[in-house]
Design a protein around this motif. Sequence first.
Motif, PDB file in Angstrom:
ATOM      1  N   PRO A  93      45.732  49.408  38.551  1.00  0.00           N
ATOM      2  CA  PRO A  93      44.641  49.762  37.641  1.00  0.00           C
ATOM      3  C   PRO A  93      43.284  49.644  38.339  1.00  0.00           C
ATOM      4  O   PRO A  93      43.117  48.863  39.284  1.00  0.00           O
ATOM      5  N   ASP A  94      42.299  50.407  37.861  1.00  0.00           N
ATOM      6  CA  ASP A  94      41.006  50.502  38.534  1.00  0.00           C
ATOM      7  C   ASP A  94      40.334  49.154  38.745  1.00  0.00           C
ATOM      8  O   ASP A  94      39.601  48.959  39.725  1.00  0.00           O
ATOM      9  N   SER A  95      40.563  48.209  37.839  1.00  0.00           N
ATOM     10  CA  SER A  95      39.890  46.913  37.928  1.00  0.00           C
ATOM     11  C   SER A  95      40.489  46.003  38.990  1.00  0.00           C
ATOM     12  O   SER A  95      39.906  44.973  39.327  1.00  0.00           O
ATOM     13  N   LEU A  96      41.631  46.384  39.516  1.00  0.00           N
ATOM     14  CA  LEU A  96      42.296  45.594  40.569  1.00  0.00           C
ATOM     15  C   LEU A  96      42.195  46.374  41.869  1.00  0.00           C
ATOM     16  O   LEU A  96      43.093  47.132  42.238  1.00  0.00           O
ATOM     17  N   ASN A  97      41.076  46.202  42.569  1.00  0.00           N
ATOM     18  CA  ASN A  97      40.783  47.109  43.671  1.00  0.00           C
ATOM     19  C   ASN A  97      40.443  46.444  44.992  1.00  0.00           C
ATOM     20  O   ASN A  97      40.125  47.124  45.960  1.00  0.00           O
ATOM     21  N   ASP A 235      52.158  46.149  28.927  1.00  0.00           N
ATOM     22  CA  ASP A 235      50.904  46.578  28.294  1.00  0.00           C
ATOM     23  C   ASP A 235      49.804  45.534  28.406  1.00  0.00           C
ATOM     24  O   ASP A 235      49.153  45.190  27.415  1.00  0.00           O
ATOM     25  N   ALA A 236      49.592  45.008  29.611  1.00  0.00           N
ATOM     26  CA  ALA A 236      48.527  44.029  29.812  1.00  0.00           C
ATOM     27  C   ALA A 236      48.069  44.103  31.260  1.00  0.00           C
ATOM     28  O   ALA A 236      48.885  44.022  32.176  1.00  0.00           O
ATOM     29  N   VAL A 237      46.766  44.268  31.456  1.00  0.00           N
ATOM     30  CA  VAL A 237      46.205  44.310  32.807  1.00  0.00           C
ATOM     31  C   VAL A 237      45.486  42.991  33.069  1.00  0.00           C
ATOM     32  O   VAL A 237      44.508  42.671  32.394  1.00  0.00           O
ATOM     33  N   PRO A 238      45.951  42.200  34.031  1.00  0.00           N
ATOM     34  CA  PRO A 238      45.324  40.911  34.313  1.00  0.00           C
ATOM     35  C   PRO A 238      44.014  41.063  35.073  1.00  0.00           C
ATOM     36  O   PRO A 238      43.681  42.146  35.573  1.00  0.00           O
ATOM     37  N   ASP A 239      43.274  39.964  35.172  1.00  0.00           N
ATOM     38  CA  ASP A 239      42.068  39.937  35.995  1.00  0.00           C
ATOM     39  C   ASP A 239      42.401  39.719  37.459  1.00  0.00           C
ATOM     40  O   ASP A 239      41.699  40.214  38.346  1.00  0.00           O
ATOM     41  N   ALA A 255      49.323  37.555  48.825  1.00  0.00           N
ATOM     42  CA  ALA A 255      48.025  38.181  48.572  1.00  0.00           C
ATOM     43  C   ALA A 255      47.612  37.918  47.141  1.00  0.00           C
ATOM     44  O   ALA A 255      48.451  37.654  46.276  1.00  0.00           O
ATOM     45  N   PHE A 256      46.302  37.983  46.896  1.00  0.00           N
ATOM     46  CA  PHE A 256      45.825  38.032  45.520  1.00  0.00           C
ATOM     47  C   PHE A 256      44.801  39.147  45.412  1.00  0.00           C
ATOM     48  O   PHE A 256      44.041  39.411  46.347  1.00  0.00           O
ATOM     49  N   THR A 257      44.816  39.829  44.276  1.00  0.00           N
ATOM     50  CA  THR A 257      44.009  41.026  44.060  1.00  0.00           C
ATOM     51  C   THR A 257      43.206  40.876  42.786  1.00  0.00           C
ATOM     52  O   THR A 257      43.716  40.388  41.770  1.00  0.00           O
TER      53      THR A 257
END
Length: 400
Positions: A93-97, A235-239, A255-257
């Motif tokens: 997802p875009d927020s995990l970049n 159906d959940a996008v984490p931080d 790794a962490f993203t």
Amino acid sequence: MNPDFIKYQAQTSHHPLGMEVSHAEGSYIYDTNNKKYLDFVAGVSACTLGHKNERVNNAIKNQLDKYSHVMVYGEYSQSPAVEYCKLLASLLPDSLNKTYLVNSGTEATEGALKLARRVTGRSQLISCFNAYHGNTMGSMSVMGFEERKQPFRPLVPDVDFITFNNEEDLQKITTKTAGIILESIQGGAGFIEPKNGFLRKVRERCTEVGAMMIVDEIQPGFGRTGKLFGFENYDAVPDIIIMGKGMGGGMPVGAFTASAEMMDLLSDNPKLGHITTFGGHPVIAAACLATLQEICETNLMGQALEKEKLFRSLLVHPLISEVRGKGLMLAAMTADPEITNQVILRCQDKGLILFWLLFEGHAIRITPPLTISENEIREGCAIILQTMDEILQQTSVNHL
């Protein structure tokens, strides 16, 4: 068993399985007597593409011919790591970049916990009972199993626990919470999936109070559940996501993203907020890139769900109460931990590798390479069923 193995190498238990390994290829491991063992464990979910995968091996060899370690993490631009992080960002997802490459899953956990505190300025961390996120001091602090933690206390303070799938416990996530860490599928607890939109409700609560949602994908990640990452099923996008095990195709990595805005905080106030010498190692990164490309350019993820159906259709036996999990992250549950022990040990004698879960003694781990064939699944399941028949027959005789 090789006595030097016991004498000179530190052990994790008094009863190691002790196989002396000669070589491994595909879905099989061979001992020094050239006996072959069908591998239903894949290095505890790490050997995503099986053993001696040609694409991964070639990537490693090609990179070795160019350069190996040249500088501590984050100073030089090294194409294997850059290409890998770029490809990963395109698939998330875009927020995990933006991705921070480290050496293992537990180090990724440490970095994610630090990042949650750095982003929020809060201290409280929340985890789940029976959770496992690694074994270093910070990771152990969010391990939800007191028996394993007690000898090493005091650990990191201000950590609280909730019960996985208990919606009422979500009220414990408050404006004092830096972050909640949880597995997309609980591993050591028994391959427990989230129910009734639990991950989505965690996401909603974190958004409401400004806490970071950290999802551990160390076991479910990289195609094992039919999606690239387990959270995509729920159906959940984490931080922040944590990864390891299967991302390196058998090589040691983690790794962490998170978002670029969040991750950039680790480079300022203080500078070098998280550092590692060997993270992003070019040879390891090359293996990661080859593994991810192979997963995405083939139908291995879709096949994982079809192979799950085959496992479930075959693993029907009076000694199996249920089969938990998703895709090729499965656990056959028995009524008694002693039955589990007997099945695992007897199957190894018959040439099939199975394993235990950390906190759930009733579970028989089944996490083969994603590349395992249907014929190999049938072969291994036949050994399990034959072994269980023998155990059932002996139990019946003993009761006469």
